[in-house]
Design a protein around this motif. Sequence first.
Motif, PDB file in Angstrom:
ATOM      1  N   UNK A   1       0.855  -1.251  -0.126  1.00  0.00           N
ATOM      2  CA  UNK A   1       0.088   0.307  -0.185  1.00  0.00           C
ATOM      3  C   UNK A   1       0.795   1.463   0.288  1.00  0.00           C
ATOM      4  N   UNK A   2       1.884   1.178   0.743  1.00  0.00           N
ATOM      5  CA  UNK A   2       2.855   2.413   0.717  1.00  0.00           C
ATOM      6  C   UNK A   2       3.571   2.665  -0.567  1.00  0.00           C
ATOM      7  N   UNK A   3       4.114   1.702  -1.097  1.00  0.00           N
ATOM      8  CA  UNK A   3       4.757   1.501  -2.284  1.00  0.00           C
ATOM      9  C   UNK A   3       3.756   2.153  -3.647  1.00  0.00           C
ATOM     10  N   UNK A   4       2.383   1.933  -3.491  1.00  0.00           N
ATOM     11  CA  UNK A   4       1.574   2.283  -4.469  1.00  0.00           C
ATOM     12  C   UNK A   4       1.441   4.078  -4.294  1.00  0.00           C
ATOM     13  N   UNK A   5       1.951   4.479  -3.062  1.00  0.00           N
ATOM     14  CA  UNK A   5       1.999   5.972  -3.090  1.00  0.00           C
ATOM     15  C   UNK A   5       3.619   6.610  -3.122  1.00  0.00           C
ATOM     16  N   UNK A   6       4.406   5.738  -3.444  1.00  0.00           N
ATOM     17  CA  UNK A   6       5.937   6.371  -3.573  1.00  0.00           C
ATOM     18  C   UNK A   6       6.402   6.245  -2.122  1.00  0.00           C
ATOM     19  N   UNK A   7       5.920   5.522  -1.056  1.00  0.00           N
ATOM     20  CA  UNK A   7       6.628   5.505   0.345  1.00  0.00           C
ATOM     21  C   UNK A   7       7.286   4.416   0.704  1.00  0.00           C
ATOM     22  N   UNK A   8       8.180   4.615   1.313  1.00  0.00           N
ATOM     23  CA  UNK A   8       8.998   3.471   1.964  1.00  0.00           C
ATOM     24  C   UNK A   8       8.353   3.093   3.100  1.00  0.00           C
ATOM     25  N   UNK A   9       8.829   2.178   3.893  1.00  0.00           N
ATOM     26  CA  UNK A   9       8.096   1.654   5.080  1.00  0.00           C
ATOM     27  C   UNK A   9       9.493   1.159   6.091  1.00  0.00           C
ATOM     28  N   UNK A  10       9.815   1.790   7.306  1.00  0.00           N
ATOM     29  CA  UNK A  10      10.659   1.496   8.159  1.00  0.00           C
ATOM     30  C   UNK A  10      10.097   0.657   9.266  1.00  0.00           C
ATOM     31  N   UNK A  11      10.329  -0.586   9.680  1.00  0.00           N
ATOM     32  CA  UNK A  11      10.119  -1.541  10.746  1.00  0.00           C
ATOM     33  C   UNK A  11      10.847  -0.948  12.086  1.00  0.00           C
ATOM     34  N   UNK A  12      10.124  -0.501  12.981  1.00  0.00           N
ATOM     35  CA  UNK A  12      10.767   0.130  14.366  1.00  0.00           C
ATOM     36  C   UNK A  12      10.842  -1.169  15.202  1.00  0.00           C
ATOM     37  N   UNK A  13      11.974  -1.568  15.882  1.00  0.00           N
ATOM     38  CA  UNK A  13      11.864  -2.559  16.830  1.00  0.00           C
ATOM     39  C   UNK A  13      11.983  -1.759  18.260  1.00  0.00           C
ATOM     40  N   UNK A  14      11.633  -2.472  19.224  1.00  0.00           N
ATOM     41  CA  UNK A  14      11.525  -1.797  20.414  1.00  0.00           C
ATOM     42  C   UNK A  14      11.440  -2.807  21.578  1.00  0.00           C
ATOM     43  N   UNK A  15      12.176  -2.808  22.810  1.00  0.00           N
ATOM     44  CA  UNK A  15      11.717  -3.857  23.680  1.00  0.00           C
ATOM     45  C   UNK A  15      10.316  -3.521  24.262  1.00  0.00           C
ATOM     46  N   UNK A  16       9.635  -2.632  24.065  1.00  0.00           N
ATOM     47  CA  UNK A  16       7.997  -2.473  24.488  1.00  0.00           C
ATOM     48  C   UNK A  16       7.187  -3.340  23.735  1.00  0.00           C
ATOM     49  N   UNK A  17       7.727  -3.849  22.459  1.00  0.00           N
ATOM     50  CA  UNK A  17       6.824  -4.423  21.422  1.00  0.00           C
ATOM     51  C   UNK A  17       7.568  -5.962  21.514  1.00  0.00           C
ATOM     52  N   UNK A  18       7.221  -6.940  22.381  1.00  0.00           N
ATOM     53  CA  UNK A  18       7.731  -8.230  22.283  1.00  0.00           C
ATOM     54  C   UNK A  18       7.586  -9.055  21.108  1.00  0.00           C
ATOM     55  N   UNK A  19       6.565  -8.762  20.239  1.00  0.00           N
ATOM     56  CA  UNK A  19       6.612  -9.110  19.033  1.00  0.00           C
ATOM     57  C   UNK A  19       7.559  -8.809  18.167  1.00  0.00           C
ATOM     58  N   UNK A  20       8.223  -7.831  18.146  1.00  0.00           N
ATOM     59  CA  UNK A  20       9.428  -7.368  17.561  1.00  0.00           C
ATOM     60  C   UNK A  20      10.286  -6.463  18.306  1.00  0.00           C
ATOM     61  N   UNK A  21      10.823  -6.965  19.305  1.00  0.00           N
ATOM     62  CA  UNK A  21      11.688  -6.369  20.470  1.00  0.00           C
ATOM     63  C   UNK A  21      13.123  -6.479  20.218  1.00  0.00           C
ATOM     64  N   UNK A  22      13.555  -6.832  19.145  1.00  0.00           N
ATOM     65  CA  UNK A  22      15.260  -6.704  18.761  1.00  0.00           C
ATOM     66  C   UNK A  22      15.495  -6.414  17.184  1.00  0.00           C
ATOM     67  N   UNK A  23      16.704  -6.038  17.159  1.00  0.00           N
ATOM     68  CA  UNK A  23      17.053  -5.715  15.895  1.00  0.00           C
ATOM     69  C   UNK A  23      16.915  -7.208  14.974  1.00  0.00           C
ATOM     70  N   UNK A  24      17.338  -8.177  15.376  1.00  0.00           N
ATOM     71  CA  UNK A  24      17.466  -9.550  14.709  1.00  0.00           C
ATOM     72  C   UNK A  24      15.974 -10.000  14.514  1.00  0.00           C
ATOM     73  N   UNK A  25      15.243  -9.568  15.314  1.00  0.00           N
ATOM     74  CA  UNK A  25      13.447 -10.174  15.157  1.00  0.00           C
ATOM     75  C   UNK A  25      13.008  -8.994  13.798  1.00  0.00           C
ATOM     76  N   UNK A  26      13.496  -7.957  13.860  1.00  0.00           N
ATOM     77  CA  UNK A  26      12.856  -6.972  12.884  1.00  0.00           C
ATOM     78  C   UNK A  26      13.525  -7.137  11.632  1.00  0.00           C
ATOM     79  N   UNK A  27      14.891  -7.541  11.586  1.00  0.00           N
ATOM     80  CA  UNK A  27      15.422  -7.961  10.356  1.00  0.00           C
ATOM     81  C   UNK A  27      14.811  -9.248   9.707  1.00  0.00           C
TER      82      UNK A  27
END
Length: 129
Positions: free
Chosen positions: A76-102
């Motif tokens: 959806x973002x690409x259709x509008x010429x936008x990039x997407x950055x996935x930010x990780x943080x310990x407060x979000x256990x589903x994606x709490x590290x750089x390894x999980x985000x990668x």
Amino acid sequence: LHGLSQRDLARRLAALPQQLADVPGLDVRELVGLGRYAWRGALDQGAELGAHRLVTHIHDPVDARAVETLARLADLAAERGLGVGLEFMPLTPACGSIARAARFVRLAGRPNLGLAVDCLHLMRSGGTA
């Protein structure tokens, strides 16, 4: 800026030496319908105002579903010429590290999708440069 139309706001932002960096707040959660107008509307507004990307977080505890939703959001973002950055943080256990985000970025496999690294979150999650 209260009372300005979207077009007037976009024109004023375009005249500034700074640029609108990103569209915040479109997070990957379970049961989020990416076809909802609110998501498309936010992406449309961000693109119209000159944003280059959006920043997202993953809150969905089911990896396969989170990957699918992340990929659809990137499309959806690409259709509008936008990039997407996935930010990780310990407060979000589903994606709490750089390894999980990668891992999520790799599995989603979209060219406009990458990592958004906040140095504070990197340090707090035990990651290193």
